[in-house]
Write a protein that holds these residues in place. Structure first.
Motif, PDB file in Angstrom:
ATOM      1  N   ARG A   4       0.839  -1.196   0.000  1.00 25.90           N
ATOM      2  CA  ARG A   4       0.000   0.000   0.000  1.00 25.90           C
ATOM      3  C   ARG A   4       0.872   1.243   0.000  1.00 25.90           C
ATOM      4  NH1 ARG A   4      -4.137  -2.261   4.564  1.00 25.90           N
ATOM      5  NH2 ARG A   4      -5.089  -3.817   3.219  1.00 25.90           N
ATOM      6  N   VAL A   5       0.317   2.327  -0.550  1.00 28.29           N
ATOM      7  CA  VAL A   5       1.021   3.601  -0.574  1.00 28.29           C
ATOM      8  C   VAL A   5       0.023   4.700  -0.223  1.00 28.29           C
ATOM      9  CG1 VAL A   5       0.664   3.934  -3.062  1.00 28.29           C
ATOM     10  CG2 VAL A   5       2.553   5.092  -1.918  1.00 28.29           C
ATOM     11  N   ASP A   6       0.446   5.682   0.543  1.00 31.87           N
ATOM     12  CA  ASP A   6      -0.410   6.802   0.912  1.00 31.87           C
ATOM     13  C   ASP A   6      -0.229   7.907  -0.123  1.00 31.87           C
ATOM     14  OD1 ASP A   6      -1.373   9.270   2.037  1.00 31.87           O
ATOM     15  OD2 ASP A   6      -1.423   8.264   3.981  1.00 31.87           O
ATOM     16  N   ILE A   7      -1.327   8.294  -0.772  1.00 38.57           N
ATOM     17  CA  ILE A   7      -1.258   9.361  -1.781  1.00 38.57           C
ATOM     18  C   ILE A   7      -2.087  10.575  -1.349  1.00 38.57           C
ATOM     19  CG2 ILE A   7      -0.745   7.794  -3.692  1.00 38.57           C
ATOM     20  CD1 ILE A   7      -3.728   8.127  -4.541  1.00 38.57           C
ATOM     21  N   THR A   8      -2.169  10.821  -0.058  1.00 37.54           N
ATOM     22  CA  THR A   8      -2.939  11.946   0.470  1.00 37.54           C
ATOM     23  C   THR A   8      -2.542  13.255  -0.209  1.00 37.54           C
ATOM     24  OG1 THR A   8      -3.164  10.818   2.588  1.00 37.54           O
ATOM     25  CG2 THR A   8      -3.573  13.185   2.571  1.00 37.54           C
ATOM     26  N   GLY A   9      -1.278  13.448  -0.462  1.00 36.45           N
ATOM     27  CA  GLY A   9      -0.800  14.662  -1.114  1.00 36.45           C
ATOM     28  C   GLY A   9      -1.240  14.794  -2.563  1.00 36.45           C
ATOM     29  N   GLU A  10      -1.708  13.716  -3.136  1.00 33.94           N
ATOM     30  CA  GLU A  10      -2.149  13.724  -4.536  1.00 33.94           C
ATOM     31  C   GLU A  10      -3.646  13.441  -4.646  1.00 33.94           C
ATOM     32  OE1 GLU A  10      -0.258  14.670  -6.967  1.00 33.94           O
ATOM     33  OE2 GLU A  10       1.584  14.747  -5.786  1.00 33.94           O
ATOM     34  N   ALA A  11      -4.403  13.760  -3.592  1.00 27.63           N
ATOM     35  CA  ALA A  11      -5.844  13.505  -3.574  1.00 27.63           C
ATOM     36  C   ALA A  11      -6.562  14.195  -4.727  1.00 27.63           C
ATOM     37  CB  ALA A  11      -6.438  13.936  -2.239  1.00 27.63           C
ATOM     38  N   THR A  12      -6.004  15.303  -5.207  1.00 22.81           N
ATOM     39  CA  THR A  12      -6.648  16.002  -6.328  1.00 22.81           C
ATOM     40  C   THR A  12      -6.658  15.151  -7.593  1.00 22.81           C
ATOM     41  OG1 THR A  12      -4.568  17.122  -6.844  1.00 22.81           O
ATOM     42  CG2 THR A  12      -6.144  18.329  -5.472  1.00 22.81           C
ATOM     43  N   LEU A  17      -9.950  12.392 -11.514  1.00 24.60           N
ATOM     44  CA  LEU A  17     -10.373  11.181 -12.212  1.00 24.60           C
ATOM     45  C   LEU A  17     -11.870  10.955 -12.046  1.00 24.60           C
ATOM     46  CD1 LEU A  17      -9.717   8.700 -13.896  1.00 24.60           C
ATOM     47  CD2 LEU A  17      -9.071   7.527 -11.776  1.00 24.60           C
ATOM     48  N   ARG A  18     -12.384  11.159 -10.832  1.00 20.55           N
ATOM     49  CA  ARG A  18     -13.831  11.028 -10.598  1.00 20.55           C
ATOM     50  C   ARG A  18     -14.611  12.001 -11.480  1.00 20.55           C
ATOM     51  NH1 ARG A  18     -14.223   7.749  -6.308  1.00 20.55           N
ATOM     52  NH2 ARG A  18     -12.734   8.003  -4.624  1.00 20.55           N
ATOM     53  N   LEU A  19     -14.142  13.254 -11.558  1.00 14.94           N
ATOM     54  CA  LEU A  19     -14.810  14.271 -12.361  1.00 14.94           C
ATOM     55  C   LEU A  19     -14.811  13.890 -13.836  1.00 14.94           C
ATOM     56  CD1 LEU A  19     -16.138  17.064 -12.651  1.00 14.94           C
ATOM     57  CD2 LEU A  19     -13.830  18.027 -12.798  1.00 14.94           C
TER      58      LEU A  19
END
Length: 106
Positions: A4-12, A17-19
């Motif tokens: 696993r990797v934390d991508i909190t800094g890249e949440a945008t 992608l959702r948009l």
């Protein structure tokens, strides 16, 4: 499960992608509505024209033939085994819905 990797800094990126997926879904729905209207206009015709020039074809395809693998496996498992090949594994990209935890494959 894998690493696993934390991508909190890249949440945008996830939000973007959702948009984009929502916009694509909306466009696909508009495409389906327009295509359905054109198909209704064509009725049984196989070609539509504008100013004498063809702009849409709506033709029948040739019937497809498929092997009934379930029946073949039941009646001739040795043949299925002989002609079955294993492919290399691949990775699935799944965007999870935060409200349900369920995924949507790309």
């Amino acid at each position: 499960m894998g690493a696993r990797v934390d991508i909190t800094g890249e949440a945008t990126l996830v939000a973007a992608l959702r948009l984009v997926r929502a916009q694509i879904a909306e466009q696909k729905e508009m495409e389906r509505v327009i295509e359905d209207k054109l198909k209704a206009l064509l009725g049984e015709a196989t070609e539509a024209r504008i100013g004498g020039e063809p702009v849409v074809y709506y033709r029948w395809t040739k019937p497809r033939q498929q092997v009934d693998v379930r029946a073949l496996r039941k009646e001739h498992p040795d043949l299925v085994e002989e002609y079955t090949r294993t492919t290399a594994p691949s990775r699935r990209f799944v965007l999870l819905d935060p409200t349900t935890g369920r995924g949507e494959e790309l």
